[in-house]
Design a protein around this motif. Structure first.
Motif, PDB file in Angstrom:
ATOM      1  N   ARG A  81       0.861  -1.191   0.000  1.00  0.00           N
ATOM      2  CA  ARG A  81       0.000   0.000   0.000  1.00  0.00           C
ATOM      3  C   ARG A  81       0.887   1.227   0.000  1.00  0.00           C
ATOM      4  NH1 ARG A  81      -5.205  -1.770   3.497  1.00  0.00           N
ATOM      5  NH2 ARG A  81      -4.559  -3.919   3.776  1.00  0.00           N
ATOM      6  N   THR A  91      -5.205   5.399   0.171  1.00  0.00           N
ATOM      7  CA  THR A  91      -4.070   4.567  -0.231  1.00  0.00           C
ATOM      8  C   THR A  91      -4.408   3.833  -1.528  1.00  0.00           C
ATOM      9  OG1 THR A  91      -4.833   2.665   1.064  1.00  0.00           O
ATOM     10  CG2 THR A  91      -3.304   4.171   2.142  1.00  0.00           C
ATOM     11  N   VAL A  93      -3.157   0.339  -3.844  1.00  0.00           N
ATOM     12  CA  VAL A  93      -2.516  -0.967  -3.704  1.00  0.00           C
ATOM     13  C   VAL A  93      -1.803  -1.256  -5.018  1.00  0.00           C
ATOM     14  CG1 VAL A  93      -2.907  -3.422  -3.286  1.00  0.00           C
ATOM     15  CG2 VAL A  93      -4.353  -1.707  -2.152  1.00  0.00           C
TER      16      VAL A  93
END
Length: 145
Positions: A81, A91, A93
């Motif tokens: 992340r 965030t 990924v």
């Protein structure tokens, strides 16, 4: 000529596709991952980094499930992340090198196994599959659902 497919025809297709995928995955000698984990890795490999909400949409699961899956993948070193550059509170990924290697290894292993099975089909059967592949891809695309 118009051919109408019944619900039973659709069910038979679903069962056949599930059986094929399951048999390929059970035979593959690569790292074992859950189906949703595989789907998340594949989506990240093909689409690039994304937020958890987008992962949930693409993996056809709830956001809490996507979070759990990402946490598991993260603990295995397959994803990481990062802060979203567009929104510091969020965030994104992304795949790690190990994550990319894992999904490629799995894909290649399954493709080799499937290629071996395809070699046993007739030329007509192979052509039918060649024609069906773009249709199956289109049916699987979230944009066409």
């Amino acid at each position: 000529m118009t051919t109408n497919l019944t619900n039973q025809d659709a069910l038979q297709l679903v069962v056949a596709v599930h059986r094929l995928i399951r048999s390929l995955r059970q035979s593959a000698s690569v790292r074992r991952l859950q189906p949703t984990q595989l789907l998340v890795l594949a989506e990240l490999a093909s689409q690039g980094p994304m937020r958890i909400g987008e992962i949930a949409v693409r993996a056809l699961c709830s956001q809490p499930t996507a979070t759990t899956v990402v946490t598991g993948l993260e603990s295995g070193g397959l994803v990481r992340r990062e802060s979203d550059p567009a929104d510091g509170r969020a965030t994104i990924v992304e795949l790690t090198g190990l994550g990319r290697e894992t999904i490629l290894s799995l894909a290649h292993g399954e493709a080799e196994l499937l290629s071996d099975r395809l070699s046993r089909l007739s030329a007509e059967e192979l052509e039918a599959l060649r024609c069906a592949t773009p249709l199956l891809r289109r049916l699987a695309d979230p944009a066409t659902r």
